[in-house]
Scaffold this active site. Structure first.
Site, mmCIF file in Angstrom:
data_model
loop_
_atom_site.group_PDB
_atom_site.id
_atom_site.type_symbol
_atom_site.label_atom_id
_atom_site.label_comp_id
_atom_site.label_asym_id
_atom_site.label_seq_id
_atom_site.Cartn_x
_atom_site.Cartn_y
_atom_site.Cartn_z
ATOM 1 N N ASP A 280 0.849 -1.205 0.000
ATOM 2 C CA ASP A 280 0.000 0.000 0.000
ATOM 3 C C ASP A 280 0.888 1.260 0.000
ATOM 4 O O ASP A 280 0.808 2.079 0.907
ATOM 5 C CB ASP A 280 -0.952 0.003 1.218
ATOM 6 C CG ASP A 280 -0.224 0.087 2.553
ATOM 7 O OD1 ASP A 280 0.957 -0.335 2.633
ATOM 8 O OD2 ASP A 280 -0.826 0.592 3.525
ATOM 9 N N ASP B 114 6.843 1.264 1.956
ATOM 10 C CA ASP B 114 6.532 0.211 0.972
ATOM 11 C C ASP B 114 7.349 0.461 -0.297
ATOM 12 O O ASP B 114 7.863 -0.486 -0.922
ATOM 13 C CB ASP B 114 5.063 0.255 0.549
ATOM 14 C CG ASP B 114 4.098 0.074 1.681
ATOM 15 O OD1 ASP B 114 3.517 -1.000 1.840
ATOM 16 O OD2 ASP B 114 3.890 1.065 2.420
ATOM 17 N N ASN C 63 -2.395 2.925 3.391
ATOM 18 C CA ASN C 63 -1.854 4.252 3.706
ATOM 19 C C ASN C 63 -2.635 5.352 3.007
ATOM 20 O O ASN C 63 -2.865 6.432 3.555
ATOM 21 C CB ASN C 63 -0.390 4.330 3.281
ATOM 22 C CG ASN C 63 0.526 3.562 4.220
ATOM 23 O OD1 ASN C 63 0.311 3.562 5.427
ATOM 24 N ND2 ASN C 63 1.525 2.904 3.673
ATOM 25 N N THR D 200 2.931 -5.989 2.830
ATOM 26 C CA THR D 200 3.418 -4.851 3.624
ATOM 27 C C THR D 200 2.319 -3.814 3.840
ATOM 28 O O THR D 200 2.608 -2.658 4.137
ATOM 29 C CB THR D 200 4.642 -4.187 2.953
ATOM 30 O OG1 THR D 200 4.255 -3.695 1.665
ATOM 31 C CG2 THR D 200 5.804 -5.148 2.815
ATOM 32 N N PHE E 98 -0.686 -0.274 12.552
ATOM 33 C CA PHE E 98 -1.564 0.181 11.463
ATOM 34 C C PHE E 98 -2.074 -0.944 10.551
ATOM 35 O O PHE E 98 -3.275 -1.078 10.308
ATOM 36 C CB PHE E 98 -0.828 1.244 10.628
ATOM 37 C CG PHE E 98 -1.638 1.788 9.482
ATOM 38 C CD1 PHE E 98 -2.599 2.770 9.687
ATOM 39 C CD2 PHE E 98 -1.449 1.306 8.189
ATOM 40 C CE1 PHE E 98 -3.353 3.271 8.627
ATOM 41 C CE2 PHE E 98 -2.196 1.800 7.122
ATOM 42 C CZ PHE E 98 -3.151 2.781 7.337
ATOM 43 N N ASN E 99 -1.174 -1.756 9.984
ATOM 44 C CA ASN E 99 -1.602 -2.748 8.978
ATOM 45 C C ASN E 99 -2.621 -3.738 9.548
ATOM 46 O O ASN E 99 -3.560 -4.146 8.856
ATOM 47 C CB ASN E 99 -0.395 -3.542 8.448
ATOM 48 C CG ASN E 99 0.496 -2.699 7.564
ATOM 49 O OD1 ASN E 99 0.075 -1.663 7.051
ATOM 50 N ND2 ASN E 99 1.732 -3.136 7.391
ATOM 51 N N HIS F 164 9.806 0.626 8.186
ATOM 52 C CA HIS F 164 9.101 -0.621 8.512
ATOM 53 C C HIS F 164 9.221 -1.684 7.410
ATOM 54 O O HIS F 164 9.780 -2.758 7.599
ATOM 55 C CB HIS F 164 7.609 -0.340 8.713
ATOM 56 C CG HIS F 164 7.303 0.724 9.707
ATOM 57 N ND1 HIS F 164 7.367 0.518 11.061
ATOM 58 C CD2 HIS F 164 6.900 2.018 9.550
ATOM 59 C CE1 HIS F 164 7.016 1.621 11.700
ATOM 60 N NE2 HIS F 164 6.740 2.548 10.804
ATOM 61 N N ASP F 165 8.602 -1.385 6.264
ATOM 62 C CA ASP F 165 8.386 -2.435 5.262
ATOM 63 C C ASP F 165 9.669 -3.007 4.639
ATOM 64 O O ASP F 165 9.689 -4.197 4.285
ATOM 65 C CB ASP F 165 7.447 -1.912 4.160
ATOM 66 C CG ASP F 165 6.063 -1.583 4.712
ATOM 67 O OD1 ASP F 165 5.715 -2.115 5.788
ATOM 68 O OD2 ASP F 165 5.336 -0.798 4.083
HETATM 69 C C1 BDR Z 1 2.981 0.131 8.568
HETATM 70 O O1 BDR Z 1 1.912 1.037 8.332
HETATM 71 C C2 BDR Z 1 2.175 1.844 7.224
HETATM 72 O O2 BDR Z 1 1.985 3.172 7.556
HETATM 73 C C3 BDR Z 1 3.567 1.544 6.752
HETATM 74 O O3 BDR Z 1 3.620 1.535 5.346
HETATM 75 C C4 BDR Z 1 3.859 0.186 7.336
HETATM 76 O O4 BDR Z 1 3.479 -0.843 6.451
HETATM 77 C C5 BDR Z 1 3.674 0.502 9.853
HETATM 78 O O5 BDR Z 1 2.785 0.445 10.917
HETATM 79 CA CA CA Z 2 2.887 -0.432 4.172
#
Ligand code: BDR
Ligand code: CA
Length: 315
Positions: free
Chosen positions: A13, A18, A43, A128, A170-171, A244-245
Site C-alpha cells: 500500500d 513500501d 496508507n 506490507t 496500522f496494517n 518498517h516495510d
Molecule cells: C505500517 O503502516 C504503514 O503506515 C507503513 O507503510 C507500514 O506498512 C507501519 O505500521
Molecule cells: Ca505499508
C-alpha cells in the site's frame, strides 16, 4: 555459488516505506523473482497505492513486472488511511505523475490465486499493507494455502505498543478480520512488527548516504524519507523515522541480519479498545501452538548497508 531467485508476490500500500521495499526487491533480480505487485488500500486509497507501485517499477526500470489493483476497502470495517504520515499521495517527496507502466486488467485476488495455483509451492507472499488482498485470495480459493511457501510480512506490535492505537499497529488495525484469516492459515509466517522496525531508523546520515549514491532511485528514497520522517521524529523523538516495510525484502535477502523466535500470535477482533492487537505469546504462556516467527532484533546498520548497495544498482 549460484542459486535460483526466490519467486515472490509483494502485496503493498505504498507508502514511502513500501516504496523503498519495492525498490530493494526490484534491484535484486538474482535473489528475488518478483512475479507481480498487488496493491491494496491502506496508507492511501487504492487509486494511489496502485499508481505508486507502478511509479516504483518505472523508477527501478522494471517494465517487466506486472502491477494489479486489489481491494479498495477492508473486509468489515471502513477504510482508515494515514495521509498524516505519508502525505496526500502516499509517497510524497517522490516525483509523482501518471506512470507509463500499465495497470493490469486482472484483479489482484485473481492474480494471487492463479499464480499460486500454477506454482509448485515455492512462491512466497510479502505483504506490507493491510492483509485484505491476501485474506480475500484465501477465502476465494482455499486450495492456495498449501501452495504458499511462506508469508513474510510487516505488521503487528508487542513490547513496543501500537502506533495507531495503544494496542494496534496500522496494517493489522486497518483490517483485523483479514489478519485473523492470514495468521490462522497454517502456513509459515515471518512477522516483522514494530518491535523490530522501530530499530531500523532512517537517521540523517543514512538518508544522506542514499542521496549520495547519485542516481534517481537514491535521490527519490532520500526525498521520500525526508518527507515521512518529519511525522515520526515529532512523535517518537528519534532522529529519523522507522523504515518498517523494507525489513521484509531485507529478511529475504539477508535473513542473518534478523533474529526471531517461534511464537503463537493471535489477532484481536472483538474488543473495540484493543482491536487489531497482535497477542504475541513470547514466553509461551498460553499453551497455544506457535504459528509464526516473531522477528524482534535486527542489525540495522546491515539493513542500511544492504539498501545502499542495492539502490546503487538502479538507474
Ligand atoms: C505500517 O503502516 C504503514 O503506515 C507503513 O507503510 C507500514 O506498512 C507501519 O505500521
Ligand atoms: Ca505499508
Amino acid at each position: 555459488m549460484t542459486h535460483e531467485p526466490r519467486p515472490i508476490i509483494i502485496d503493498c500500500d505504498p507508502g514511502q516505506d513500501d516504496a523503498v521495499n519495492l525498490l530493494l526487491a526490484l534491484s535484486s533480480p538474482e535473489d528475488l523473482e518478483v512475479l507481480g505487485l498487488t496493491a491494496v488500500a491502506g496508507n492511501v486509497g487504492l487509486e494511489k497505492t496502485q499508481r505508486n507501485a507502478r511509479l516504483m517499477c518505472e523508477l527501478a526500470g522494471r517494465g517487466d513486472v506486472p502491477v494489479f489493483a486489489g481491494c479498495e476497502r477492508p473486509f468489515l470495517r471502513p477504510l482508515v488511511t494515514a495521509e498524516y504520515v505519508h502525505g496526500r499521495e502516499g509517497i510524497d517527496g517522490a516525483d509523482i505523475h501518471e506512470p507509463t507502466h500499465p495497470l493490469e486488467d486482472a484483479h489482484a485476488i485473481d492474480f494471487i490465486v492463479d499464480t499460486l495455483m500454477a506454482g509448485d509451492g515455492n512462491i512466497t507472499l510479502v505483504p506490507t499493507g493491510p492483509l485484505t488482498n491476501v485474506a480475500a485470495a484465501i477465502v476465494k480459493e482455499p486450495k492456495i494455502v498449501s501452495r504458499i511457501a511462506e508469508i513474510v510480512l510487516m505488521g503487528g506490535a508487542s513490547r513496543e505498543g501500537g502506533n495507531v492505537t495503544p494496542s494496534a499497529e496500522f496494517n493489522i488495525y486497518v483490517d483485523p478480520h483479514a489478519a485473523k484469516i492470514v495468521f490462522g492459515c497454517g502456513r509459515p509466517l515471518i512477522v516483522h512488527g514494530l518491535d523490530v522496525t522501530h530499530q531500523v531508523i532512517a537517521t540523517p546520515d543514512r538518508v544522506t548516504a542514499f542521496a549520495e549514491i547519485g542516481n534517481a532511485a537514491g535521490r527519490t528514497v532520500a526525498q521520500m524519507l525526508n518527507f515521512s520522517s518529519r511525522y515520526d521524529v515529532e512523535k517518537y523523538g528519534t532522529s529519523g523515522g522507522p523504515l518498517h516495510d523494507p525489513c521484509t525484502a531485507a529478511y529475504l535477502l539477508k535473513p542473518d541480519l534478523f533474529r526471531g523466535k517461534r511464537v503463537n500470535i493471535e489477532i484481536e477482533t472483538a474488543s473495540e479498545l484493543t482491536l487489531g492487537e497482535t497477542s504475541v505469546d513470547f514466553w509461551g504462556v498460553s499453551g497455544r501452538e506457535p504459528n509464526a516467527l516473531w522477528i524482534y532484533e535486527v542489525d540495522a546498520d546491515g539493513v542500511f548497508a544492504l539498501l545502499t548497495e542495492r539502490l546503487s544498482r538502479l538507474p
